[in-house]
Design a protein around this motif. Structure first.
Motif, PDB file in Angstrom:
ATOM      1  N   GLU A  61       0.833  -1.184   0.000  1.00  0.00           N
ATOM      2  CA  GLU A  61       0.000   0.000   0.000  1.00  0.00           C
ATOM      3  C   GLU A  61       0.876   1.244   0.000  1.00  0.00           C
ATOM      4  N   PRO A  62       0.450   2.321  -0.688  1.00  0.00           N
ATOM      5  CA  PRO A  62       1.259   3.538  -0.756  1.00  0.00           C
ATOM      6  C   PRO A  62       1.636   4.088   0.607  1.00  0.00           C
ATOM      7  N   GLU A  63       0.688   4.066   1.563  1.00  0.00           N
ATOM      8  CA  GLU A  63       1.011   4.638   2.862  1.00  0.00           C
ATOM      9  C   GLU A  63       2.044   3.812   3.617  1.00  0.00           C
ATOM     10  N   GLU A  64       2.222   2.537   3.230  1.00  0.00           N
ATOM     11  CA  GLU A  64       3.221   1.707   3.879  1.00  0.00           C
ATOM     12  C   GLU A  64       4.593   1.862   3.239  1.00  0.00           C
ATOM     13  N   ALA A  65       4.621   2.457   2.023  1.00  0.00           N
ATOM     14  CA  ALA A  65       5.866   2.536   1.285  1.00  0.00           C
ATOM     15  C   ALA A  65       6.811   3.562   1.885  1.00  0.00           C
ATOM     16  N   ALA A  66       6.269   4.699   2.340  1.00  0.00           N
ATOM     17  CA  ALA A  66       7.115   5.754   2.864  1.00  0.00           C
ATOM     18  C   ALA A  66       7.643   5.375   4.237  1.00  0.00           C
ATOM     19  N   SER A  67       8.952   5.547   4.439  1.00  0.00           N
ATOM     20  CA  SER A  67       9.561   5.206   5.715  1.00  0.00           C
ATOM     21  C   SER A  67       9.925   6.482   6.454  1.00  0.00           C
ATOM     22  N   GLU A  68      10.647   6.338   7.544  1.00  0.00           N
ATOM     23  CA  GLU A  68      11.058   7.494   8.321  1.00  0.00           C
ATOM     24  C   GLU A  68      11.993   8.386   7.521  1.00  0.00           C
ATOM     25  N   THR A  69      12.056   9.641   7.907  1.00  0.00           N
ATOM     26  CA  THR A  69      12.943  10.585   7.238  1.00  0.00           C
ATOM     27  C   THR A  69      14.384  10.314   7.640  1.00  0.00           C
ATOM     28  N   LEU A  70      15.252  10.209   6.643  1.00  0.00           N
ATOM     29  CA  LEU A  70      16.670   9.956   6.853  1.00  0.00           C
ATOM     30  C   LEU A  70      17.466  11.175   6.402  1.00  0.00           C
ATOM     31  N   THR A  71      18.718  11.241   6.806  1.00  0.00           N
ATOM     32  CA  THR A  71      19.542  12.402   6.494  1.00  0.00           C
ATOM     33  C   THR A  71      20.865  11.980   5.875  1.00  0.00           C
ATOM     34  N   ALA A  72      21.274  12.709   4.834  1.00  0.00           N
ATOM     35  CA  ALA A  72      22.595  12.543   4.221  1.00  0.00           C
ATOM     36  C   ALA A  72      23.117  13.942   3.939  1.00  0.00           C
ATOM     37  N   GLY A  73      24.142  14.353   4.665  1.00  0.00           N
ATOM     38  CA  GLY A  73      24.627  15.721   4.517  1.00  0.00           C
ATOM     39  C   GLY A  73      23.531  16.703   4.890  1.00  0.00           C
ATOM     40  N   VAL A  74      23.241  17.643   3.993  1.00  0.00           N
ATOM     41  CA  VAL A  74      22.194  18.640   4.244  1.00  0.00           C
ATOM     42  C   VAL A  74      20.846  18.180   3.702  1.00  0.00           C
ATOM     43  N   TYR A 152      10.702 -17.407  -6.789  1.00  0.00           N
ATOM     44  CA  TYR A 152      11.842 -16.603  -7.206  1.00  0.00           C
ATOM     45  C   TYR A 152      11.647 -15.182  -6.663  1.00  0.00           C
ATOM     46  N   SER A 153      12.752 -14.466  -6.466  1.00  0.00           N
ATOM     47  CA  SER A 153      12.622 -13.085  -5.998  1.00  0.00           C
ATOM     48  C   SER A 153      13.841 -12.273  -6.393  1.00  0.00           C
ATOM     49  N   ASP A 154      13.628 -10.982  -6.544  1.00  0.00           N
ATOM     50  CA  ASP A 154      14.717 -10.037  -6.782  1.00  0.00           C
ATOM     51  C   ASP A 154      14.401  -8.792  -5.966  1.00  0.00           C
ATOM     52  N   ASP A 155      15.168  -8.550  -4.923  1.00  0.00           N
ATOM     53  CA  ASP A 155      14.885  -7.472  -3.980  1.00  0.00           C
ATOM     54  C   ASP A 155      16.021  -6.453  -3.965  1.00  0.00           C
ATOM     55  N   TYR A 156      15.662  -5.188  -4.186  1.00  0.00           N
ATOM     56  CA  TYR A 156      16.626  -4.090  -4.154  1.00  0.00           C
ATOM     57  C   TYR A 156      16.429  -3.271  -2.887  1.00  0.00           C
ATOM     58  N   ALA A 157      17.541  -2.845  -2.276  1.00  0.00           N
ATOM     59  CA  ALA A 157      17.476  -2.016  -1.075  1.00  0.00           C
ATOM     60  C   ALA A 157      18.531  -0.917  -1.153  1.00  0.00           C
ATOM     61  N   VAL A 158      18.163   0.279  -0.711  1.00  0.00           N
ATOM     62  CA  VAL A 158      19.110   1.392  -0.651  1.00  0.00           C
ATOM     63  C   VAL A 158      19.979   1.192   0.584  1.00  0.00           C
ATOM     64  N   GLU A 159      21.283   1.049   0.389  1.00  0.00           N
ATOM     65  CA  GLU A 159      22.189   0.761   1.498  1.00  0.00           C
ATOM     66  C   GLU A 159      23.056   1.949   1.897  1.00  0.00           C
ATOM     67  N   GLU A 160      23.398   2.819   0.945  1.00  0.00           N
ATOM     68  CA  GLU A 160      24.274   3.947   1.259  1.00  0.00           C
ATOM     69  C   GLU A 160      23.846   5.175   0.458  1.00  0.00           C
ATOM     70  N   VAL A 161      23.666   6.293   1.151  1.00  0.00           N
ATOM     71  CA  VAL A 161      23.479   7.588   0.496  1.00  0.00           C
ATOM     72  C   VAL A 161      24.578   8.490   1.041  1.00  0.00           C
ATOM     73  N   THR A 162      25.502   8.872   0.178  1.00  0.00           N
ATOM     74  CA  THR A 162      26.687   9.614   0.601  1.00  0.00           C
ATOM     75  C   THR A 162      26.755  10.953  -0.113  1.00  0.00           C
ATOM     76  N   VAL A 163      27.047  11.999   0.646  1.00  0.00           N
ATOM     77  CA  VAL A 163      27.260  13.328   0.073  1.00  0.00           C
ATOM     78  C   VAL A 163      28.724  13.685   0.282  1.00  0.00           C
ATOM     79  N   ALA A 164      29.460  13.843  -0.813  1.00  0.00           N
ATOM     80  CA  ALA A 164      30.889  14.149  -0.728  1.00  0.00           C
ATOM     81  C   ALA A 164      31.372  14.679  -2.069  1.00  0.00           C
ATOM     82  N   GLN A 165      32.363  15.535  -2.036  1.00  0.00           N
ATOM     83  CA  GLN A 165      33.009  16.028  -3.252  1.00  0.00           C
ATOM     84  C   GLN A 165      32.023  16.629  -4.254  1.00  0.00           C
TER      85      GLN A 165
END
Length: 287
Positions: A61-74, A152-165
């Motif tokens: 469900e769309p309301e379940e898709a959004a997770s907590e707010t995370l921070t990377a740099g600013v 069968y399954s193929d699952d993608y997950a965001v593991e790193e969000v980096t702000v640099a350079q």
């Protein structure tokens, strides 16, 4: 001589090369094909999935898709997931796909461009699965009734969000399961300019040629092999593999410390070793 690839691993890599973007897919669908053999359903975050009694797929469900707010740099962002599943004519689930991606919450041009990129990324990737061998083989196995392995399954997950350079780097890990004792992990990394959200290649960021980057990464791996770290589990001929390797750029991601290069499972070490990594700091790279 060590056995490098199991049958499952070989199949996994073949499937990964087949699943490539192939145009925009539909954001929502629930239908029963005329032949009555499969059922499918898909929902992208922010869109209401259509409910039907015939659809045996599980849709997030769309309301379940959004997770907590995370921070990377600013920057602040949250994670959303586009999901889809395919079932055989008897309602038994054959395969599933889950694509997690970041949604930035600011209003800068870069954030808007990145959000647009990943929305299209999810739509096109889901569309590509439609005609993939991954889905067709899973459905055929379920219809035959001869196999009792998990779906069968193929699952993608965001593991790193980096702000640099001056860039925003997003690393996504996936796990492809095609039956057997285990699946195969994979990775992809995306680099965007903080100025306008345009994509940037690693050579552009480092102001180095591909050959120069390969040489630096190769030297770092060979040095680590010489240091003999037991946890790495390098194969006896790992130095030969690394010396001949020329695709380090495609197997890299950005951290706050520098650029991380890695080898795939079975490439230079056993499956249990996972991704074997070396890091070249920004200072070592001249930044």
């Amino acid at each position: 001589m060590k056995k490098r690839l199991t049958a499952a691993a070989c199949a996994a890599w073949m499937i990964l090369t087949l699943i490539v973007p192939a145009g925009c897919g539909q954001a929502e669908r629930s239908e029963q094909p005329e032949n009555g053999q499969t059922q499918e359903s898909v929902s992208l975050p922010g869109q209401e999935p259509e409910e039907t009694e015939q659809d045996s797929s599980v849709v997030q469900e769309p309301e379940e898709a959004a997770s907590e707010t995370l921070t990377a740099g600013v920057y602040q962002y949250h994670l959303e997931t586009a999901e889809k599943s395919w079932s055989a004519s008897n309602g038994e689930e054959a395969c599933t796909v889950a694509l997690e991606y970041p949604v930035f919450e600011g209003e800068s041009p870069a954030e808007a461009a990145i959000n647009e990129y990943f929305q299209q990324w999810a739509e096109e990737k889901l569309a590509a699965y439609e005609t993939s061998e991954f889905v067709q083989e899973a459905l055929e196995m379920r219809e035959s009734g001869e196999y009792t392995i998990p779906a069968y399954s193929d699952d993608y997950a965001v593991e790193e969000v980096t702000v640099a350079q001056g860039v925003i780097s997003i690393r996504m890990d996936n796990y492809l399961y095609l039956g057997g004792a285990h699946g195969m992990p994979g990775r992809e990394n995306h680099i965007f300019s903080e100025a306008d959200g345009s994509q940037i290649s690693l050579p552009e960021l480092l102001s180095l040629s591909e050959d120069e980057i390969n040489e630096l990464a190769r030297a770092a791996f060979l040095a680590r092999i010489e240091e003999k770290h037991p946890e790495d589990g390098f194969f006896e001929d790992a130095a030969e593999t690394i010396s001949a390797k020329t695709d380090f750029i495609s197997q890299s991601w950005l951290s706050r410390e520098g650029v991380v290069f890695y080898t795939q499972p079975y490439e230079a070490g056993p499956y249990a070793a996972g991704f074997i990594e070396v890091t070249l700091t920004w200072e070592q790279l001249g930044l």
